[in-house]
Design a protein around this motif. Structure first.
Motif, PDB file in Angstrom:
ATOM      1  N   UNK A  62       0.828  -1.208   0.000  1.00 20.67           N
ATOM      2  CA  UNK A  62       0.000   0.000   0.000  1.00 20.67           C
ATOM      3  C   UNK A  62       0.862   1.258   0.000  1.00 20.67           C
ATOM      4  N   UNK A  63       1.949   1.238   0.756  1.00 19.64           N
ATOM      5  CA  UNK A  63       2.853   2.386   0.779  1.00 19.64           C
ATOM      6  C   UNK A  63       3.553   2.561  -0.571  1.00 19.64           C
ATOM      7  N   UNK A  64       3.911   1.450  -1.193  1.00 18.27           N
ATOM      8  CA  UNK A  64       4.539   1.505  -2.518  1.00 18.27           C
ATOM      9  C   UNK A  64       3.545   2.080  -3.529  1.00 18.27           C
ATOM     10  N   UNK A  65       2.302   1.643  -3.443  1.00 15.02           N
ATOM     11  CA  UNK A  65       1.277   2.135  -4.360  1.00 15.02           C
ATOM     12  C   UNK A  65       1.034   3.629  -4.163  1.00 15.02           C
ATOM     13  N   UNK A  66       0.978   4.084  -2.925  1.00 10.20           N
ATOM     14  CA  UNK A  66       0.785   5.509  -2.649  1.00 10.20           C
ATOM     15  C   UNK A  66       1.951   6.329  -3.197  1.00 10.20           C
ATOM     16  N   UNK A  67       3.165   5.819  -3.041  1.00  9.79           N
ATOM     17  CA  UNK A  67       4.345   6.487  -3.590  1.00  9.79           C
ATOM     18  C   UNK A  67       4.226   6.604  -5.116  1.00  9.79           C
TER      19      UNK A  67
END
Length: 76
Positions: A62-67
């Motif tokens: 999820x953090x990778x996707x937000x980035x």
């Protein structure tokens, strides 16, 4: 998430150096390659660490996707 996006995220999130953050965004957008970053003496140590973390740990997708959503440029 693909390997390049994950490495770009790890480079971006693990460094306080603005140049490294910019290189991470360039990597995400395909403006620079991993090979180019490995040749650069400034980014090479950070890249080795990011690749090591990617191999050893599960990272939050999820953090990778937000980035990626925040920093990936889309041209029409």
């Amino acid at each position: 998430m693909d390997k390049i996006t994950c490495i770009a995220y790890l480079l971006f999130s693990s460094s306080k150096n603005q140049d490294i953050k910019e290189k991470a965004i360039q990597l995400l957008n395909g403006d620079v390659s991993i090979r180019d970053l490995k040749r650069n003496s400034l980014t090479q140590p950070h890249l080795v660490i990011a690749e090591s973390i990617l191999r050893k740990k599960k990272i939050d997708k999820n953090l990778v996707q937000q980035f990626a959503e925040k920093y990936m440029t889309v041209e029409i």
